[in-house]
Design an enzyme around this catalytic site. Structure first.
Site, PDB file in Angstrom:
ATOM      1  N   LYS A 364      90.309   6.518 -23.601  1.00  0.00           N
ATOM      2  CA  LYS A 364      90.824   5.286 -24.109  1.00  0.00           C
ATOM      3  C   LYS A 364      92.115   5.121 -23.336  1.00  0.00           C
ATOM      4  CE  LYS A 364      90.866   6.132 -28.456  1.00  0.00           C
ATOM      5  NZ  LYS A 364      90.398   7.420 -28.396  1.00  0.00           N
ATOM      6  N   THR A 366      93.011   5.780 -20.311  1.00  0.00           N
ATOM      7  CA  THR A 366      92.593   5.385 -18.966  1.00  0.00           C
ATOM      8  C   THR A 366      92.260   4.007 -18.842  1.00  0.00           C
ATOM      9  OG1 THR A 366      92.013   7.745 -18.669  1.00  0.00           O
ATOM     10  CG2 THR A 366      91.456   6.258 -16.805  1.00  0.00           C
ATOM     11  N   ARG A 388     100.708   5.835 -27.555  1.00  0.00           N
ATOM     12  CA  ARG A 388     101.360   7.026 -28.217  1.00  0.00           C
ATOM     13  C   ARG A 388     102.255   7.894 -27.461  1.00  0.00           C
ATOM     14  NH1 ARG A 388      96.561   8.964 -31.516  1.00  0.00           N
ATOM     15  NH2 ARG A 388      95.548   8.248 -29.591  1.00  0.00           N
ATOM     16  N   LYS A 399      93.424  19.888 -24.745  1.00  0.00           N
ATOM     17  CA  LYS A 399      93.242  18.400 -24.104  1.00  0.00           C
ATOM     18  C   LYS A 399      93.914  18.161 -22.729  1.00  0.00           C
ATOM     19  CE  LYS A 399      93.227  13.608 -25.634  1.00  0.00           C
ATOM     20  NZ  LYS A 399      93.883  13.185 -24.686  1.00  0.00           N
ATOM     21  N   ALA A 618      96.143  11.087 -35.663  1.00  0.00           N
ATOM     22  CA  ALA A 618      95.264  10.108 -35.750  1.00  0.00           C
ATOM     23  C   ALA A 618      94.301  10.628 -36.893  1.00  0.00           C
ATOM     24  CB  ALA A 618      94.374   9.820 -34.561  1.00  0.00           C
ATOM     25  N   PHE A 649      91.232   8.358 -31.485  1.00  0.00           N
ATOM     26  CA  PHE A 649      89.835   8.631 -31.770  1.00  0.00           C
ATOM     27  C   PHE A 649      88.990   7.379 -31.735  1.00  0.00           C
ATOM     28  CE2 PHE A 649      91.986  12.340 -33.838  1.00  0.00           C
ATOM     29  CZ  PHE A 649      92.086  13.247 -32.716  1.00  0.00           C
ATOM     30  N   PHE A 737      81.935   7.525 -15.167  1.00  0.00           N
ATOM     31  CA  PHE A 737      82.028   8.915 -14.373  1.00  0.00           C
ATOM     32  C   PHE A 737      81.137   8.767 -13.014  1.00  0.00           C
ATOM     33  CE2 PHE A 737      83.847   9.472 -18.395  1.00  0.00           C
ATOM     34  CZ  PHE A 737      84.357  10.463 -18.381  1.00  0.00           C
ATOM     35  N   TRP A 766      89.372   4.576 -12.823  1.00  0.00           N
ATOM     36  CA  TRP A 766      89.751   6.011 -12.700  1.00  0.00           C
ATOM     37  C   TRP A 766      89.869   6.174 -11.166  1.00  0.00           C
ATOM     38  CZ3 TRP A 766      87.081  10.221 -10.568  1.00  0.00           C
ATOM     39  CH2 TRP A 766      87.772  11.443 -10.672  1.00  0.00           C
TER      40      TRP A 766
END
Length: 913
Positions: A364, A366, A388, A399, A618, A649, A737, A766
């Site tokens: 999200k 990205t 955030r 993460k 979250a 999320f 991807f 990306w």
């Protein structure tokens, strides 16, 4: 002078007055101020300035310095006026020997209404008079010669005599524009007599020395004084009123120059107002040179040199006094900006949410960064990302960072992920101060009499006893209308001094911004100094603190202070809420948070602006960045711009809370939702094997599998339907991807549109940056311009249980809810305490629409268990706990910190994502 018409200065002032009135009709709060820095006691000059300013409708302030003020003292006053946002014009009226280049160029060119800075003079010489301020004295000379005396300047020989610096340069330039032949001379020049004999017009820039005969000026020459000497009766070429072949008295020049200075001042205000209106930013975007294969995030970040943050701030319309710089690449933005831009129309407001994610996340952040890079760097649309601030817990845990990824990220990423400007540390300090205050108060109340407790709470200092402001507020709350500490009865003293906190009801925990599972349950108070007072407690992760949620939802410093004060930390033995205000700690908490409330300005890889501010958990809190960052960004982008903010999320958690909690608190209305999906996550929802951080993906995720994708799109369809409950258009962003196939991509986009998405677009930011999200940007712009009819899911006046049930059934798809006895008891208590009309913030796993993380896709016919209900009264919501929820994450067997190191030679961070 010609008679029968009003003096030129009257026309100038009348024109200035009319222009200013028109500006104030459209901008009633606009009250420009002319600041005059004056060295000496020239009261007549002050009076002239004051009268003309009042006549035009301007405000004026005189800063009077001693006649012998030093260069540095004058510059100090200039710098103060430069930074005063109320001042739109600045004039220097100081002795000529004090007007050094250093002093003159200390003025901001945009406030230099006398046109004395090198910037303004340079523009005048270059021929850009419309872009600069021209010397009012030089303009007065030209106007009086042409209009009052009626001189045709074309071909005339003009001698500028005894003028210096900016005035000499401005006069020469203006006369040359009129095709005059201009000479310049000082009084001591040997050939002065011959020059005077040649001149048709003589401009006196300083008083004539007595040894220079008036007879040197040939008869018929027009002589004009442009130096100021109101207090003198000398004209410089004879007594006042004598015409040396057509001279013009100096007071005519000085008065017209004063009027033209007022005109410049009005022009300055008009320019300032124009800059406050929506305009397309003159943003210098940074170029990308994507590599293949794509390097690590930190390598990409380091490969780009960010703009200096003060340069970025200026590009997007921030004033120098509105930012506080932290290093080279980040700054805090002051809230005064909101007042300055309060009449500015807001831009479009876009939320980025997601489908139910895998444990690896679906990008999200990205997508958010890729989208704003596309909008601003490639479509030339003002846009802001609002993100955030990441917790140190995930950064060193599983993460990794949260700055985006690949060629769509915030830079420098290590500064983004580590400490930033210290906001989370401020929250930790404030939270733990309040926790310490709770247990300390219980200890002291347990070990002291009412009188001893009262005497310590209201001590005598130098023989004087008085209540603090916060203690007076507590007395008022208790209904005790007394201000003298000695006037309270024993009963009132006891009532004031004792909070009677019931330790079993304490909900306020200590926090730490580190994943530390062994602090999930602790015992405090085991030292002998605590006199036997101990209790079971716990630590939460810092971003789960209610203070973080308060920071994210507040809209001003005053509002934050009020919210901090009303945070409920426990109940007393009569079942009444005990707040931070009761503990007397509100002011101290506000002091610790006074800088954290200011949003942090950073930039993307392509040099577009980003606000990083607040990071509420979250799962527990609402999982969105701050209201203040969004509000400031919406003003800065202007009516045609875009603010893209991200929710934590899946849409069932972050988006639902964004709409029902954040939008209620802010009053902002969203224009569109971007729903992020990945083929990887959809395959998981279609029945694919578990995805585990640190473990290589199974072949189902790296090879084409159309059936898994088709089966998993049920989750995407459900999340689209959730957004439609709020009647906001949805654009699906498929974060592509390198292992995704064209058939898989096309299938997802087709099924998304069938499910009601406004559009569905594959994104490649990306690997190539904003260029890879241009199609998404166009789709979002189109969706945001449709007529949406945003609505909340529920009315806050509904009972707490009904609001919980509404979310469970409409959003998660539950058959019903099950309230545990503890949860029902808490609901009854909060309702009785008057908190029943707050919105609901569900604390639920993010890995499933249900309460069971392993239930993928779209679970059906489940009953949602509500094990507990807690209240964040300061933040302004009730949060039910669904099933078992941990507020302190733990570290895995191999945390990210194994890969994080510091190169002690270069001081560069290594291994950070």
């Amino acid at each position: 002078m010609q008679r029968g018409r009003s003096p030129p200065r009257r026309e100038v002032i009348q024109n200035s007055k009319e222009v200013l009135s028109l500006l104030q009709e459209k901008n009633p709060a606009f009250k420009p101020v002319l600041a005059v820095i004056q060295a000496g006691d020239d009261n007549l000059l002050q009076e002239v300035n004051q009268n003309l300013a009042e006549e035009a409708g301007l405000n004026i302030t005189h800063i009077c310095l001693p006649p012998d003020s030093s260069e540095d003292e004058i510059i100090d006053e200039i710098l103060k006026m430069n930074e005063d946002a109320r001042v739109h014009g600045l004039s220097l009226q100081v002795p000529e020997n004090s007007l050094s280049s250093k002093v003159l160029n200390a003025l901001k060119p945009e406030k230099d209404v006398d046109g004395v800075t090198d910037v303004n003079l340079g523009k005048l010489v270059r021929g850009d008079a419309h872009e600069c301020f021209v010397s009012p004295v030089a303009r007065a000379v030209i106007e009086l010669l042409e209009k009052s005396v009626g001189v045709n300047l074309d071909g005339k020989k003009v001698l500028v005599l005894g003028a210096h610096g900016p005035l000499e340069a401005a006069l020469q330039c203006l006369f040359q524009r009129k095709d005059s032949m201009t000479m310049s001379s000082q009084w001591k020049t040997p050939q002065l007599e011959s020059k005077l004999q040649e001149a048709d017009i003589v401009i006196l820039g300083s008083p004539k020395p007595e040894e220079i005969p008036v007879a040197w000026i040939r008869p018929g020459t027009t002589v004009l004084n442009c130096f100021h000497s109101f207090m003198s009766e000398k004209l410089g070429c004879g007594s006042h009123g004598v015409h040396c072949g057509g001279s013009i008295a100096e007071d005519d020049v000085s008065l017209l120059a004063a009027a033209l200075r007022i005109q410049n001042m009005v022009s300055s205000g008009r320019r300032w107002l124009r800059e406050q209106q929506h305009r397309r930013w003159r943003l210098h975007c940074l170029k990308l040179q994507p590599l293949s294969p794509v390097p690590s995030d930190i390598e990409i970040s380091r490969g780009q040199t960010p703009k200096a943050v003060d340069v970025l701030a200026k590009e997007i319309g921030l004033l120098a006094e509105e930012i506080e710089i932290y290093g080279k690449s980040k700054a805090k933005v002051r809230l005064s900006l909101l007042e300055r831009l309060k009449d500015q129309a807001d831009g479009k407001y876009v939320l980025v949410a997601g489908i139910t994610p895998t444990p690896l996340g679906e990008g999200k952040s990205t997508v958010t960064i890729g989208l704003v890079q596309a909008l601003t760097a490639h479509l030339n649309v003002n846009s802001f990302a609002c993100l955030r601030q990441p917790s140190q817990g995930p950064t060193f845990g599983v993460k990794g960072g949260a700055a985006g990824g690949g060629y769509a990220q915030v830079i420098p990423m290590e500064e983004f992920n580590l400490h930033l400007t210290g906001d989370i540390h401020a929250i930790t300090a404030a939270n733990n101060l309040l926790a310490a205050a709770i247990d300390t108060r219980i200890l002291h109340e347990n070990t002291q009499t009412d009188k001893a407790l009262y005497n310590r709470l209201v001590p005598s200092v130098n023989g004087v006893r008085e209540f603090s402001e916060i203690q007076l507020a507590r007395l008022k709350k208790l209904g005790i209308n007394k201000t003298d500490p000695s006037a309270l009865t024993e009963e009132e003293m006891g009532k004031f001094a004792r909070l009677n906190i019931d330790p079993s009801t304490i909900t306020w925990q200590r926090v730490l911004d580190t994943n530390d599972r062994f602090l999930r349950k602790i015992t405090i108070g085991q030292a002998s100094t605590e006199k036997g007072y101990s209790r079971q407690a716990q630590f939460d992760i810092a971003v789960a603190s209610e203070i973080m949620a308060v920071l994210a939802l507040t809209d001003s410093l005053a509002d934050m202070k009020e919210r901090l004060g009303r945070m409920v930390v426990a109940s007393d033995k009569d079942g009444q809420p005990v707040t931070a205000e009761d503990l007397g700690v509100t002011g101290a908490l506000t002091v610790l948070m006074k800088d954290a409330i200011k949003p942090n300005l950073m930039q993307t890889l392509e040099g577009t602006p980003v606000f990083v501010h607040a990071g509420p958990f979250a799962n527990i809190a609402h999982g969105n960045s701050s209201v203040l960052a969004d509000k400031i960004a919406l003003k800065l982008v202007g009516e045609e711009g875009f603010v893209v903010t991200e929710a934590g999320f899946g849409a069932d958690i972050g988006m639902e809370k964004f709409f029902n909690i954040k939008c209620r608190a802010s009053g902002l209305v969203p224009n569109a939702v971007v729903l992020v999906a990945t083929v990887r996550a959809l395959k998981m929802h279609g029945g694919g094997p578990s995805v585990i951080p640190g473990v290589p993906l199974k072949k189902e995720y790296t090879e084409e599998n159309i059936q898994l994708v088709a089966d998993g799109c049920c989750n995407l369809q459900k999340q689209i339907q959730i957004a439609q409950l709020f009647e906001v258009p949805v654009v699906v962003a498929l974060n592509v991807f390198k292992t995704d196939t064209r058939a898989e991509i096309d299938l997802v986009c087709e099924l998304a549109k069938r499910a009601g998405a406004f559009d569905a677009v594959p994104c490649y930011h990306w690997s190539v940056g904003g260029k890879g999200s241009v199609d998404l940007a166009r789709a979002v712009r189109e969706a945001a311009n449709t007529n949406s009819h945003f609505q909340f899911l529920y009315d806050v006046q509904l009972p707490i249980v009904e609001k919980i049930r509404k979310i469970a059934q409409a959003v998660y798809g539950a058959k019903d809810i099950e309230l545990f006895p503890e949860a029902q008891s808490k609901i009854d208590r909060y309702t009785q305490q008057g908190f029943g009309n707050l919105p609901i913030c569900m604390a639920k796993t993010h890995l499933s629409l249900s309460h069971q993380p392993d239930k993928k896709g779209v679970p059906r016919d489940f009953v949602l268990p509500i094990s507990d209900v807690r209240a964040s009264i300061g933040a302004g919501f009730i949060y039910p706990l669904v099933g078992t929820m941990s507020t302190m994450p733990g570290l895995p067997t191999r945390p990210c910190f194994y890969d994080i190191d510091l190169d002690t030679e270069t001081e560069q961070v290594q291994g950070l994502f």
